[in-house]
Design an enzyme around this catalytic site. Structure first.
Site, PDB file in Angstrom:
ATOM      1  N   SER A   1      55.047  57.244  86.008  1.00 35.84           N
ATOM      2  CA  SER A   1      55.320  56.839  84.618  1.00 35.84           C
ATOM      3  C   SER A   1      55.616  55.407  84.615  1.00 35.84           C
ATOM      4  CB  SER A   1      56.837  57.171  84.322  1.00 35.84           C
ATOM      5  OG  SER A   1      57.215  56.769  83.047  1.00 35.84           O
TER       6      SER A   1
ATOM      7  N   GLY B   1      57.460  55.605  80.143  1.00 35.71           N
ATOM      8  CA  GLY B   1      58.875  56.215  79.641  1.00 35.71           C
ATOM      9  C   GLY B   1      59.017  56.304  78.272  1.00 35.71           C
TER      10      GLY B   1
ATOM     11  N   CYS C   1      68.756  55.484  83.562  1.00 28.71           N
ATOM     12  CA  CYS C   1      69.131  54.426  82.380  1.00 28.71           C
ATOM     13  C   CYS C   1      70.837  54.321  82.460  1.00 28.71           C
ATOM     14  CB  CYS C   1      68.589  55.456  81.132  1.00 28.71           C
ATOM     15  SG  CYS C   1      66.968  55.418  81.070  1.00 28.71           S
TER      16      CYS C   1
END
Length: 301
Positions: A20, A45, A128
């Site tokens: 990704s 993403g 994240c």
């Protein structure tokens, strides 16, 4: 020779996928090779809404690698579903949808929405920042891993891969937390936090000061972490981090990966995945190995 591997009940025609954030949605690389040659594509993403990413400069070369702070630039999940999935479905390869969020609720919403779309696997990036916990990444503490994975798993109708951050003290502890919370598989490693400074300007080379380090420099760290995670859990592992050749693919699988992802190497050589696949076939042939899956966890101690 059988190159196919079973990954959470999804058959990948071979163990080589693309990571990704490095392959976009496949448009750019179609001019170099047919994406149908790949076992799978982990797409850029995705976030709940469109994101422009961080301002330039957001990529910098480093010895044997690169730093990036792109910042999850993407068109948002709705446009991905309507515009990109139909394009990707023309290729004979698995689609791995990578999703991100800044709150538990965002992750749940993303997983629920993408579960109803035409994808094969869901990869949840827990590197994240959790905006409700002062910006600390979800994947850095077992308690936070358990909270976000267990909540999102309730909405997952497709196999859920949890992508682990390497920026932790004990990767095995994080892996056990993710699996205990319901992860069907794990992918690792994500990029390692790094920084460089321009000695003439005395300023960081990246607009965001720090960024993710990837490329050949991180391969030994990735192999070590995949090995440690394989000793800790039994779910399938998608190994990544510094892979740039067929021999790297073999090494990562011997450490415990069931399939692998090639990322930063694509920027240096867009044909890297197909070259690595040819090298993998050659290795299997020379060593009289009939099934590629037999490599997984085959390191001799």
């Amino acid at each position: 020779m059988n190159l196919a591997v079973d990954f959470c009940g999804v058959t990948l025609k071979n163990p080589i996928t693309v990571a990704s954030g490095t392959f976009g949605f496949g448009h750019e690389y179609g001019q170099f090779f047919n994406p149908s040659a790949l076992g799978g594509i982990s797409v850029k993403g995705l976030t709940p809404t469109e994101r422009p990413g961080n301002p330039a400069p957001r990529i910098a070369e480093t010895p044997s690698g690169m730093l990036n702070c792109v910042g999850l630039q993407n068109p948002g999940i709705d446009r991905f579903i309507s515009e990109q999935i139909p394009y990707l479905r023309q290729f004979d390869t698995a689609i791995i949808a990578n999703v991100s969020g800044n709150t538990v609720e965002e992750y749940c919403g993303m997983v629920e929405k993408i579960s109803d779309a035409d994808v094969d696997l869901i990869e949840m990036n827990i590197s994240c920042p959790n905006v409700k916990c002062g910006g600390m990444a979800f994947g850095t503490q077992p308690r936070m891993v358990d909270e976000v994975v267990s909540a999102a798993k309730k909405y997952a109708k497709k196999p859920l891969i949890v992508k682990l951050s390497p920026n932790v003290t004990d990767i095995a502890e994080i892996a056990r937390a993710a699996v205990g919370a319901g992860a069907d598989a794990l992918s690792l490693i994500n990029t390692i936090l790094g920084m460089r400074i321009d000695t003439e300007t005395r300023r960081p080379v990246l607009s965001n000061t720090m960024g993710g380090l990837s490329g050949p420099a991180v391969l030994p760290v990735a192999v070590r972490m995949v090995y440690q995670v394989r000793q800790a859990v039994k779910v399938p592992i998608l190994g990544m981090g510094g892979i740039s050749s067929g021999r790297d693919v073999v090494e990562m699988m011997l450490a415990g990966a069931d399939a692998v992802s090639i990322g930063a190497a694509l920027f240096r050589d867009p044909l890297c995945p197909v070259k690595a696949l040819a090298e993998l076939k050659s290795y299997l042939n020379v060593h009289h190995i009939e099934n590629a899956s037999a490599l997984s966890g085959g390191v001799l101690l």
